[in-house]
Write a protein that holds these residues in place. Structure first.
Motif, PDB file in Angstrom:
ATOM      1  N   CYS A   6      58.947 -95.604 -26.290  1.00  0.00           N
ATOM      2  CA  CYS A   6      58.488 -95.086 -24.994  1.00  0.00           C
ATOM      3  C   CYS A   6      57.459 -95.982 -24.319  1.00  0.00           C
ATOM      4  CB  CYS A   6      57.903 -93.692 -25.179  1.00  0.00           C
ATOM      5  SG  CYS A   6      59.049 -92.497 -25.881  1.00  0.00           S
ATOM      6  N   ASN A   7      57.196 -97.148 -24.906  1.00  0.00           N
ATOM      7  CA  ASN A   7      56.209 -98.072 -24.349  1.00  0.00           C
ATOM      8  C   ASN A   7      54.855 -97.396 -24.130  1.00  0.00           C
ATOM      9  OD1 ASN A   7      58.056-100.341 -24.043  1.00  0.00           O
ATOM     10  ND2 ASN A   7      58.974 -99.133 -22.396  1.00  0.00           N
ATOM     11  N   LEU A   8      54.414 -96.638 -25.128  1.00  0.00           N
ATOM     12  CA  LEU A   8      53.151 -95.930 -25.021  1.00  0.00           C
ATOM     13  C   LEU A   8      51.981 -96.843 -25.345  1.00  0.00           C
ATOM     14  CD1 LEU A   8      54.052 -92.573 -26.833  1.00  0.00           C
ATOM     15  CD2 LEU A   8      54.300 -93.152 -24.410  1.00  0.00           C
ATOM     16  N   THR A   9      50.899 -96.633 -24.652  1.00  0.00           N
ATOM     17  CA  THR A   9      49.657 -97.337 -24.962  1.00  0.00           C
ATOM     18  C   THR A   9      48.893 -96.528 -26.001  1.00  0.00           C
ATOM     19  OG1 THR A   9      49.518 -98.223 -22.721  1.00  0.00           O
ATOM     20  CG2 THR A   9      47.495 -98.215 -24.022  1.00  0.00           C
ATOM     21  N   ILE A  10      48.636 -97.129 -27.153  1.00  0.00           N
ATOM     22  CA  ILE A  10      47.854 -96.461 -28.186  1.00  0.00           C
ATOM     23  C   ILE A  10      46.720 -97.384 -28.622  1.00  0.00           C
ATOM     24  CG2 ILE A  10      49.800 -95.093 -28.993  1.00  0.00           C
ATOM     25  CD1 ILE A  10      50.083 -96.942 -31.353  1.00  0.00           C
ATOM     26  N   SER A  11      45.674 -96.793 -29.149  1.00  0.00           N
ATOM     27  CA  SER A  11      44.501 -97.559 -29.550  1.00  0.00           C
ATOM     28  C   SER A  11      44.818 -98.469 -30.728  1.00  0.00           C
ATOM     29  CB  SER A  11      43.357 -96.613 -29.921  1.00  0.00           C
ATOM     30  OG  SER A  11      42.280 -97.332 -30.493  1.00  0.00           O
ATOM     31  N   SER A  12      44.342 -99.669 -30.654  1.00  0.00           N
ATOM     32  CA  SER A  12      44.518-100.613 -31.761  1.00  0.00           C
ATOM     33  C   SER A  12      43.691-100.200 -32.978  1.00  0.00           C
ATOM     34  CB  SER A  12      44.110-102.023 -31.318  1.00  0.00           C
ATOM     35  OG  SER A  12      42.751-102.029 -30.899  1.00  0.00           O
ATOM     36  N   GLU A  13      42.771 -99.252 -32.796  1.00  0.00           N
ATOM     37  CA  GLU A  13      41.930 -98.796 -33.891  1.00  0.00           C
ATOM     38  C   GLU A  13      42.600 -97.736 -34.759  1.00  0.00           C
ATOM     39  OE1 GLU A  13      38.184 -97.567 -32.346  1.00  0.00           O
ATOM     40  OE2 GLU A  13      37.709 -99.522 -31.461  1.00  0.00           O
ATOM     41  N   LEU A  14      43.752 -97.213 -34.307  1.00  0.00           N
ATOM     42  CA  LEU A  14      44.461 -96.237 -35.128  1.00  0.00           C
ATOM     43  C   LEU A  14      44.967 -96.901 -36.406  1.00  0.00           C
ATOM     44  CD1 LEU A  14      46.667 -94.090 -32.705  1.00  0.00           C
ATOM     45  CD2 LEU A  14      44.514 -93.486 -33.782  1.00  0.00           C
ATOM     46  N   LYS A  15      44.618 -96.325 -37.523  1.00  0.00           N
ATOM     47  CA  LYS A  15      45.036 -96.870 -38.811  1.00  0.00           C
ATOM     48  C   LYS A  15      46.234 -96.068 -39.314  1.00  0.00           C
ATOM     49  CE  LYS A  15      40.396 -98.533 -39.945  1.00  0.00           C
ATOM     50  NZ  LYS A  15      39.252 -98.448 -40.898  1.00  0.00           N
ATOM     51  N   LEU A  16      47.417 -96.466 -38.851  1.00  0.00           N
ATOM     52  CA  LEU A  16      48.633 -95.741 -39.181  1.00  0.00           C
ATOM     53  C   LEU A  16      49.154 -96.159 -40.549  1.00  0.00           C
ATOM     54  CD1 LEU A  16      50.497 -95.935 -35.748  1.00  0.00           C
ATOM     55  CD2 LEU A  16      48.937 -94.156 -36.569  1.00  0.00           C
ATOM     56  N   ASP A  17      49.723 -95.198 -41.270  1.00  0.00           N
ATOM     57  CA  ASP A  17      50.405 -95.499 -42.528  1.00  0.00           C
ATOM     58  C   ASP A  17      51.877 -95.812 -42.284  1.00  0.00           C
ATOM     59  OD1 ASP A  17      48.266 -95.088 -44.455  1.00  0.00           O
ATOM     60  OD2 ASP A  17      48.351 -92.976 -43.891  1.00  0.00           O
ATOM     61  N   GLY A  18      52.423 -95.285 -41.209  1.00  0.00           N
ATOM     62  CA  GLY A  18      53.828 -95.501 -40.900  1.00  0.00           C
ATOM     63  C   GLY A  18      54.049 -96.791 -40.139  1.00  0.00           C
ATOM     64  N   THR A  19      55.325 -97.094 -39.933  1.00  0.00           N
ATOM     65  CA  THR A  19      55.698 -98.303 -39.205  1.00  0.00           C
ATOM     66  C   THR A  19      56.813 -97.970 -38.222  1.00  0.00           C
ATOM     67  OG1 THR A  19      56.371-100.609 -39.482  1.00  0.00           O
ATOM     68  CG2 THR A  19      57.473 -99.014 -40.872  1.00  0.00           C
ATOM     69  N   SER A  20      56.928 -98.725 -37.165  1.00  0.00           N
ATOM     70  CA  SER A  20      57.992 -98.502 -36.188  1.00  0.00           C
ATOM     71  C   SER A  20      59.353 -98.797 -36.813  1.00  0.00           C
ATOM     72  CB  SER A  20      57.787 -99.383 -34.962  1.00  0.00           C
ATOM     73  OG  SER A  20      58.908 -99.286 -34.095  1.00  0.00           O
ATOM     74  N   LEU A  21      60.290 -97.909 -36.550  1.00  0.00           N
ATOM     75  CA  LEU A  21      61.650 -98.068 -37.054  1.00  0.00           C
ATOM     76  C   LEU A  21      62.582 -98.693 -36.023  1.00  0.00           C
ATOM     77  CD1 LEU A  21      62.054 -94.596 -38.844  1.00  0.00           C
ATOM     78  CD2 LEU A  21      61.256 -96.765 -39.812  1.00  0.00           C
ATOM     79  N   VAL A  22      62.035 -99.119 -34.901  1.00  0.00           N
ATOM     80  CA  VAL A  22      62.878 -99.682 -33.853  1.00  0.00           C
ATOM     81  C   VAL A  22      63.745-100.840 -34.357  1.00  0.00           C
ATOM     82  CG1 VAL A  22      62.865-100.904 -31.631  1.00  0.00           C
ATOM     83  CG2 VAL A  22      61.470 -98.850 -31.942  1.00  0.00           C
ATOM     84  N   PRO A  23      63.230-101.768 -35.172  1.00  0.00           N
ATOM     85  CA  PRO A  23      64.104-102.850 -35.653  1.00  0.00           C
ATOM     86  C   PRO A  23      65.325-102.342 -36.403  1.00  0.00           C
ATOM     87  CG  PRO A  23      61.821-103.445 -35.995  1.00  0.00           C
ATOM     88  CD  PRO A  23      61.826-102.003 -35.569  1.00  0.00           C
ATOM     89  N   ILE A  24      65.153-101.368 -37.302  1.00  0.00           N
ATOM     90  CA  ILE A  24      66.326-100.912 -38.052  1.00  0.00           C
ATOM     91  C   ILE A  24      67.213-100.020 -37.195  1.00  0.00           C
ATOM     92  CG2 ILE A  24      65.187-101.166 -40.282  1.00  0.00           C
ATOM     93  CD1 ILE A  24      65.043 -98.103 -40.424  1.00  0.00           C
ATOM     94  N   LEU A  25      66.635 -99.321 -36.217  1.00  0.00           N
ATOM     95  CA  LEU A  25      67.472 -98.564 -35.290  1.00  0.00           C
ATOM     96  C   LEU A  25      68.374 -99.506 -34.499  1.00  0.00           C
ATOM     97  CD1 LEU A  25      64.913 -95.946 -33.868  1.00  0.00           C
ATOM     98  CD2 LEU A  25      66.640 -95.584 -35.649  1.00  0.00           C
ATOM     99  N   ASN A  26      67.883-100.704 -34.262  1.00  0.00           N
ATOM    100  CA  ASN A  26      68.655-101.710 -33.529  1.00  0.00           C
ATOM    101  C   ASN A  26      69.524-102.575 -34.438  1.00  0.00           C
ATOM    102  OD1 ASN A  26      67.711-100.922 -31.042  1.00  0.00           O
ATOM    103  ND2 ASN A  26      66.029-102.381 -31.005  1.00  0.00           N
ATOM    104  N   GLY A  27      69.619-102.199 -35.720  1.00  0.00           N
ATOM    105  CA  GLY A  27      70.588-102.859 -36.588  1.00  0.00           C
ATOM    106  C   GLY A  27      70.042-103.938 -37.491  1.00  0.00           C
ATOM    107  N   LYS A  28      68.729-104.162 -37.498  1.00  0.00           N
ATOM    108  CA  LYS A  28      68.153-105.157 -38.396  1.00  0.00           C
ATOM    109  C   LYS A  28      67.901-104.485 -39.740  1.00  0.00           C
ATOM    110  CE  LYS A  28      66.089-107.757 -34.594  1.00  0.00           C
ATOM    111  NZ  LYS A  28      64.846-108.255 -33.976  1.00  0.00           N
ATOM    112  N   GLN A  29      68.891-104.513 -40.596  1.00  0.00           N
ATOM    113  CA  GLN A  29      68.918-103.668 -41.779  1.00  0.00           C
ATOM    114  C   GLN A  29      67.975-104.098 -42.897  1.00  0.00           C
ATOM    115  OE1 GLN A  29      70.792-100.707 -42.434  1.00  0.00           O
ATOM    116  NE2 GLN A  29      70.808-100.783 -40.213  1.00  0.00           N
TER     117      GLN A  29
END
Length: 597
Positions: free
Chosen positions: A363-386
């Motif tokens: 969604c091209n959202l702006t989020i703070s760079s200070e957020l310490k996320l444990d997860g990762t974006s799945l966009v690459p694998i959704l686009n077929g980079k297995q």
């Protein structure tokens, strides 16, 4: 070739190329989000996953046209899953590792999906189950949701919910105000979500439809459960399947409306569930079991008594289990405008903590760079980079106690391996049912995964000694209504639903509260909510908040008793006692706290 014809051909080729670009949107055209999460529906509780008994035609159609994360994991129970989904962080890190006992309250320092969407210009709405706190500043409307229609606690009929709600024609909360509704609970959540979508469609929106079904008690219109009972589905499984049929009907209604309103193309529709299946497995008494069943139970395998055994897609374990059947769930994502379609399976290891970063990128959202996320974006694998996530390690555990214990009901996961409870190792690719412990053969793998767990555990430990407090005295919620659902107490002492309250258990616990404003407070003790008109027993009422103590007599027939006390600001421990004499004492199950203006 004439120049004008060359230009037309070039434009045509460019148009096709742009049309085929996957999973990206320009900033000016942000996609809508509809995220549906059901409660206690397991991976096998969908016909498309091989279940020959259940009927889920609309989910089956969504399955056929969606990208499916077939190795997607959540926590083994509901509140932890929801906190991780909302924050992109491991649930324990957010303060949530239980469904009651004050350990389902999410730390308000966490940044939620709703807050991020709202700050990026989205309309936000929640419909159904929140289960991360029923008081300020923990409520969904305090955590980024602008439109809220919800039940209390973790399900309809739980202690914070409106007294004696039973799924039909209930009273629910709309932004904190009680409102009577007509109809079945799941129908109401979808009704209200569709109203929100219709009135919000001129702007991007985030609709979070979080059903309490098919969580027990298993209540549904007989027209949806009888077809299963008539086919021989016994016990609780017939209404359980009936509740899922109702969800499926509502999914069909939702999808039809998105098409009708010309929203389908630019709406990301996600369907998922919150943990493994909860029906089909009972906890039998030993005297009811054959010797064969007793042997199965001793090996940690489910034993079925007088019920349809359900379908668990060959997995071991159900809701609450550290084995895959407790935390591997369906996840479908469908977005025609972003080319997330086509009925493709993605078998890489993924989890609830990945949803926030994935949606932020889509969604091209702006989020703070200070957020310490444990997860990762799945966009690459959704686009077929297995191969993007083949080397990751994920961890889930089921604590359900006051303070977490190391290695308790835990699973350390990679694409190939599951290290369960520190000592059991399973090759999930060759043994998806987790029947053969190969720890002795792969000691090096055990050592590596144990080290990964140690690092993860160390990162969580600062949260263990902290409490998430309920706010008292805020203009946003005055008075505040506390219930024993959020007591810190031994689990056997927490009356977390209306049926347990009705038994008047001898139990007690304490709340952690944060006095927002110093002042004069009235603290009213009840054994039932005010609407129930249920008298207290004659005796002595006592309260302690911080170091301040008061007591007063309770007369026969009093519906409540109220203390007036001056309170300074700050976080404090609050406990109550209703002493009846002869050594009988219990805490007040319902407490109202009001700051006098």
């Amino acid at each position: 070739m004439r120049p004008i014809l060359q230009l037309l051909i070039f434009i045509s080729i460019l148009s096709v190329a742009l049309t085929d670009c996957p999973a990206k949107n320009p900033d000016s055209v942000k996609p809508n989000i509809v995220l549906v999460i059901t409660d206690d529906q397991g991976y096998g509780d969908i016909a498309a996953h091989g279940n020959k008994m259940i009927k889920t035609p609309n989910l089956d159609q969504l399955y056929q046209k969606s990208l499916r994360l077939t190795n997607f994991h959540v926590d083994p129970t509901c509140a932890p899953t929801r906190s991780a989904l909302m924050t992109g962080r491991y649930s324990t890190r957010t303060g949530v590792w239980h469904t009651i006992m004050g350990r389902s309250l999410m730390d308000t320092n966490e940044v939620t999906l709703a807050e991020i969407f709202k700050s990026n210009g989205y309309k936000t709405g929640l419909f159904g189950k929140w289960h991360l706190g029923d008081n300020y500043p923990l409520r969904p409307q305090d955590q980024g949701f602008e439109t809220v229609v919800q039940h209390g606690g973790g399900g309809v009929g739980q202690t914070p919910d409106y007294w004696q709600n039973d799924y039909f024609d209930d009273t629910y909360s709309r932004l904190g105000k009680q409102e009577k509704f007509k109809g079945y609970c799941t129908d109401i959540w979808f009704d209200e979500a569709l109203k929100f979508i219709e009135t919000s469609k001129s702007k991007p929106f985030f609709a979070y439809i979080s059903t309490n079904a098919p969580h027990g008690p298993y209540l549904v219109d007989k027209k949806q459960s009888d077809p299963y009972a008539n086919q021989g589905v016994a016990g609780n499984m017939a209404p359980f399947y009936g509740m899922i049929t109702n969800i499926d009907d509502n999914m069909g209604r939702l999808i039809s409306r998105l098409k009708e309103w010309d929203l389908e193309k630019n709406t990301i529709l996600i369907f998922m569930t919150d943990n493994g299946t909860a029906a089909g497995v009972q906890r039998p008494q030993k005297k009811d079991l054959s010797k064969k069943q007793q042997r199965r139970l001793s090996r940690g395998k489910p034993v079925i008594i007088d019920t349809w055994p359900g379908f668990n897609a060959g997995m071991r374990g159900t809701k609450g289990s550290e084995y895959d059947g407790g935390h591997r769930v369906p996840f479908y994502i469908h977005w025609p405008g972003g080319k997330l379609t086509g009925g493709r399976d993605i078998n890489q290891l993924t989890a609830h903590i990945d949803v926030l970063p994935t949606l932020a990128e889509l969604c091209n959202l702006t989020i703070s760079s200070e957020l310490k996320l444990d997860g990762t974006s799945l966009v690459p694998i959704l686009n077929g980079k297995q191969d993007d996530l083949r080397n990751r390690t994920l961890i889930v555990h089921s604590q359900r106690i006051e303070s977490p214990e190391k290695w308790r009901k835990s699973s350390v996961m990679t694409d190939r391996w599951r290290l369960v409870n520190q000592k059991e190792l399973y090759d999930i690719q060759t043994d998806p049912g987790q029947t053969k412990n190969v720890a002795a053969e792969f000691a090096g793998v055990v050592k590596y995964l144990a080290a990964e767990y140690e690092k993860w555990w160390k990162s969580l430990t600062p949260q263990f000694s902290r409490y998430v407090a309920i706010g008292i005295g805020s203009p946003s919620e005055n008075p505040a209504h506390l219930t024993c659902h959020d007591w810190h107490a031994p689990i056997a002492q927490v009356p977390w639903n209306h049926q347990l309250i009705a038994r008047n258990p001898i139990a007690n616990g304490f709340w952690i509260v944060d006095i927002i404003e110093a002042g004069t407070y009235e603290i009213t003790l009840r054994c039932r909510p005010e609407s129930a008109y249920h008298p207290l027993k004659k005796g002595l009422a006592r309260i302690q908040i911080g170091n301040l103590k008061q007591e007063q007599k309770v007369a026969e027939g009093d519906l409540s008793t109220t203390f007036t006390i001056e309170l300074p600001r700050g976080q404090k421990k609050l406990q109550t006692w209703l002493d009846e004499g002869n050594g009988v004492s219990r805490g007040a199950f319902f407490v109202e706290i009001s700051r006098k203006q």
